[in-house]
Design an enzyme around this catalytic site. Structure first.
Site, PDB file in Angstrom:
ATOM      1  N   ASN A   1      -3.664  -3.519  -2.545  1.00 46.71           N
ATOM      2  CA  ASN A   1      -3.607  -4.565  -1.530  1.00 46.71           C
ATOM      3  C   ASN A   1      -2.229  -5.213  -1.563  1.00 46.71           C
ATOM      4  O   ASN A   1      -1.297  -4.696  -0.975  1.00 46.71           O
ATOM      5  CB  ASN A   1      -4.730  -5.598  -1.666  1.00 46.71           C
ATOM      6  CG  ASN A   1      -4.874  -6.419  -0.384  1.00 46.71           C
ATOM      7  OD1 ASN A   1      -4.450  -5.961   0.676  1.00 46.71           O
ATOM      8  ND2 ASN A   1      -5.448  -7.590  -0.458  1.00 46.71           N
TER       9      ASN A   1
ATOM     10  N   SER B   1      -7.623  -1.847   6.987  1.00 47.16           N
ATOM     11  CA  SER B   1      -6.887  -1.379   8.167  1.00 47.16           C
ATOM     12  C   SER B   1      -6.277  -0.008   7.916  1.00 47.16           C
ATOM     13  O   SER B   1      -5.635   0.558   8.806  1.00 47.16           O
ATOM     14  CB  SER B   1      -5.746  -2.338   8.506  1.00 47.16           C
ATOM     15  OG  SER B   1      -6.242  -3.613   8.784  1.00 47.16           O
TER      16      SER B   1
ATOM     17  N   GLY C   1       1.021  -1.424   5.209  1.00 43.59           N
ATOM     18  CA  GLY C   1       1.402  -2.495   6.149  1.00 43.59           C
ATOM     19  C   GLY C   1       0.270  -3.417   6.537  1.00 43.59           C
ATOM     20  O   GLY C   1       0.380  -4.138   7.534  1.00 43.59           O
ATOM     21  N   GLY C   2      -0.850  -3.392   5.785  1.00 41.08           N
ATOM     22  CA  GLY C   2      -1.949  -4.318   6.086  1.00 41.08           C
ATOM     23  C   GLY C   2      -2.398  -4.177   7.531  1.00 41.08           C
ATOM     24  O   GLY C   2      -2.618  -3.058   8.021  1.00 41.08           O
TER      25      GLY C   2
ATOM     26  N   THR D   1       0.874  -1.139   0.000  1.00 40.27           N
ATOM     27  CA  THR D   1       0.000   0.000   0.000  1.00 40.27           C
ATOM     28  C   THR D   1       0.918   1.195   0.000  1.00 40.27           C
ATOM     29  O   THR D   1       2.114   1.048   0.167  1.00 40.27           O
ATOM     30  CB  THR D   1      -0.868  -0.077   1.271  1.00 40.27           C
ATOM     31  OG1 THR D   1      -1.668  -1.228   1.161  1.00 40.27           O
ATOM     32  CG2 THR D   1      -1.733   1.138   1.498  1.00 40.27           C
TER      33      THR D   1
ATOM     34  N   ASP E   1      -9.395  -8.946   1.235  1.00 43.22           N
ATOM     35  CA  ASP E   1      -9.644  -8.274   2.520  1.00 43.22           C
ATOM     36  C   ASP E   1     -11.028  -8.619   3.083  1.00 43.22           C
ATOM     37  O   ASP E   1     -11.341  -8.283   4.222  1.00 43.22           O
ATOM     38  CB  ASP E   1      -9.519  -6.750   2.376  1.00 43.22           C
ATOM     39  CG  ASP E   1      -8.089  -6.274   2.626  1.00 43.22           C
ATOM     40  OD1 ASP E   1      -7.277  -7.076   3.126  1.00 43.22           O
ATOM     41  OD2 ASP E   1      -7.793  -5.103   2.318  1.00 43.22           O
TER      42      ASP E   1
HETATM   43  O1  DON Z   1      -6.956  -2.130   3.256  1.00 42.44           O
HETATM   44  C1  DON Z   1      -6.141  -2.819   3.850  1.00 42.44           C
HETATM   45  O2  DON Z   1      -6.077  -2.904   5.056  1.00 42.44           O
HETATM   46  C2  DON Z   1      -5.107  -3.582   3.040  1.00 42.44           C
HETATM   47  N1  DON Z   1      -5.627  -3.846   1.724  1.00 42.44           N
HETATM   48  C3  DON Z   1      -3.853  -2.786   3.005  1.00 42.44           C
HETATM   49  C4  DON Z   1      -2.753  -3.508   2.300  1.00 42.44           C
HETATM   50  C5  DON Z   1      -1.420  -3.036   2.680  1.00 42.44           C
HETATM   51  O3  DON Z   1      -1.247  -2.146   3.466  1.00 42.44           O
HETATM   52  C6  DON Z   1      -0.290  -3.755   2.069  1.00 42.44           C
HETATM   53  N2  DON Z   1       0.943  -3.093   2.381  1.00 42.44           N
HETATM   54  N3  DON Z   1       1.914  -3.450   2.820  1.00 42.44           N
END
Ligand code: DON
Length: 565
Positions: free
Chosen positions: A396, A448, A468-469, A376, A418
């Site tokens: 994502n 997130s 960072g998911g 992200t 997600d």
């Molecule tokens: O929306 C979310 O929480 C995830 N799709 C974010 C993905 C993400 O941050 C990947 N990065 N390292």
């Protein structure tokens, strides 16, 4: 004839050359980030930050700059910058008015709850994470158009032209970028229905110029036709044809119906600070307010760092159990936001906290709510007037679904992962979900992402966010705590090693290179399992200091760069 607003070819390549020189030198470690007297842009790519700064210098405001940075990242940061993804933008105007824009992707009309289960009911993460079925309906272009309609001051075309130039003329790859593209383009070849040869035909090396002609053409259509340039006409036809060839679901009706939404931002207080962040369909803002709400009832100090990390982990266990149960797209599920962040609830939730001992995650369930019912990118911008934008956008995973839309040149997200593809089955970030976050047509998947702005005593204080998911809200939390509680500047706060827990798996992750073995030993003695891992997040933030100057925190974990004046 396209007009390039501020770069000509010589300037552009001169700038690229300068960058390659910069990157071939060892960066100097300083404790203070770039300081600007007036304005600042911090993003994941030096060219995108430079585009944002130029827009500000031309008199654009923070939202103008954010749109231009978003579009530039779609070209120079293909792992996460995007036209085919979505995100959130939190805005604080100079007069204190706050807004949040939800341009998160939506499940296509043809999506259904069990679409990622095989005949025996087993989850198939391979198809929720890769290929055509993994994509939600993209929201980024509609989001940027909406942001421009409400706040833009410069003409739309001026904001898109820099990205067109970068796509058409190309940009020089650093060593890291060349290696990344060589590795991941194999996956683009595997999952796209037509081999995108400009990415896959060769091994990239440092200094190669990446040109993306089809992407440039798509950007021109967006520049000339706005929303229609993407959701209908040629680009929509290319996208739907790509879906048909690859067995995906997105059709013309999905594209025509997609709408980003202005939503009330989620706000809360921590001590003298007001926190302005993203509400559902993000759970990130709720998690951040829950953590700060619990922290307010405890005192922490840098001298007793392991006590702080223990406290933080114990919060995270309980809060991520709540996430799995209660958080989702509030347009589809009644997310009990107010109850989850209420002081009384947080006190009760944390009643069984033992300062000496870890609570096994298996003993933790979601709290009883009094119900009324790894890519992200983030960027932070403050303009000369004091308007601020905190924006997180994503495909994502790295390069999303790894499907490049043939003819249109952009990569599609794999955001469908997600959703909770089966209750209790972890997504690619290991977080669990249940009924609330099941797949439903037109629904937004739980996120997130936590773009956040802080005020202190009514004035702008900090702009912060990260990729960072599932680690996003806990990284934002740590950066805020580092500044407010541990007296760090923005740069130092962002570049401190980070820790993360999320209920399950039942451990504390810490970043490779964290060197204080005594702290790790103390955590072990309290009963925590420890798990070393690669970088946690890539925070880009701005701090307004007491003298009114802006200190940038650009994360050294990536190529993140500040550009200010
Ligand atoms: O929306 C979310 O929480 C995830 N799709 C974010 C993905 C993400 O941050 C990947 N990065 N390292």
């Amino acid at each position: 004839m396209i007009k390039f607003p501020f770069y000509n070819r010589t300037q552009f390549f001169g700038f690229s050359l300068l960058l390659s020189l910069v990157f071939s030198c060892t960066p100097q470690k300083t404790q203070t980030g770039l300081v600007g007297e007036k304005a600042m842009v911090v993003s994941a790519h030096p060219l995108a930050s430079e585009v944002g700064k130029e827009i500000l210098l031309q008199g654009g405001n923070a939202v103008d700059a954010a749109i231009a940075v978003h579009m530039a990242l779609a070209v120079v940061y293909p792992q996460a910058g995007n036209l085919g993804g979505g995100g959130f933008m939190v805005i604080r105007e100079k007069n204190g008015a706050v807004h949040s824009l939800d341009y998160r992707e939506k499940a296509p009309l043809g999506a259904s709850r069990d679409m990622y289960l095989d005949e025996e009911g087993n989850p198939q993460p391979e198809i929720s994470q890769n290929g055509h079925l993994a994509s939600g309906v993209p929201g980024s272009v509609d989001g940027m158009v909406k942001a421009h309609e409400k706040f833009g001051t410069l003409p739309w075309s001026k904001l898109i032209n820099p990205a067109i130039l970068l796509a058409e003329e190309g940009y020089k790859l650093t060593n890291v970028e060349a290696n990344f593209l060589s590795e991941t383009s194999i996956k683009l070849k595997k999952y796209s229905s037509i081999d995108p040869i400009h990415f896959t035909a060769k091994e990239f090396k440092k200094g190669d110029v990446l040109v993306q002609k089809e992407l440039a053409q798509t950007l021109k259509l967006i520049r000339d036709n706005g929303r229609e340039g993407f959701y209908s006409g040629e680009v929509a036809d290319y996208l739907v044809a790509e879906m048909k060839r690859g067995g995906g679901l997105i059709n013309h009706e999905d594209l025509e119906n997609y709408e980003s939404k202005w939503r009330e931002p989620l706000t809360g207080n921590y001590k003298d600070y007001k926190v302005i962040t993203m509400g559902p369909p993000s759970g990130g803002g709720i998690i951040l307010l829950q953590m700060l709400g619990i922290l307010e009832n405890h005192s922490i100090s840098k001298d007793k760092y392991s006590n702080y990390l223990h406290l933080k982990t114990e919060m995270e266990r309980r809060i991520y159990a709540d996430r799995a149960e209660y958080m989702a797209d509030a347009d589809f599920y009644p997310v009990p936001v107010e109850q989850l962040v209420a002081d009384k609830y947080l006190k009760e939730r944390f009643q069984n906290f033992n300062p000496e001992k870890a609570t096994p995650s298996n003993e933790i369930k979601a709290g009883d709510i009094p119900l009324e019912s790894e890519e992200t990118t983030h960027f932070s911008i403050v303009d000369e007037e004091g308007n601020a934008v905190s924006s997180t956008t994503t495909l994502n995973g790295n390069m999303g679904s790894k499907v490049l839309v043939a003819g249109a040149g952009f990569i599609l997200n794999n955001e469908m992962d997600d959703f909770s593809i089966k209750p209790g089955f972890p997504n690619m970030f290991g977080v669990l979900g249940g009924e609330a976050n099941k797949v439903e047509p037109k629904k937004r998947m739980l996120s997130s992402m936590s773009p956040t702005i802080l005020e202190k005593n009514g004035s702008l204080y900090m702009v912060v966010g990260t990729p960072g998911g599932s680690t996003i809200p806990t990284s934002v939390f740590q950066v805020i705590v580092n500044v407010i509680e541990f007296d760090m500047g923005m740069h130092q706060s962002v570049n401190e090693k980070r820790f993360h827990s999320q209920w399950k798996p039942d451990w504390i992750s810490y970043e490779k290179g964290y060197s204080d073995k005594a702290i790790l030993k103390e955590l072990g003695a309290k009963g925590h399992e420890l798990n070393e891992r690669n970088a946690i997040g890539k925070v880009d933030a701005i701090l307004k200091r007491e003298d009114g100057t802006l200190e940038a925190g650009a994360d050294s974990r990536g190529m993140d760069t500040a550009a200010g004046y």
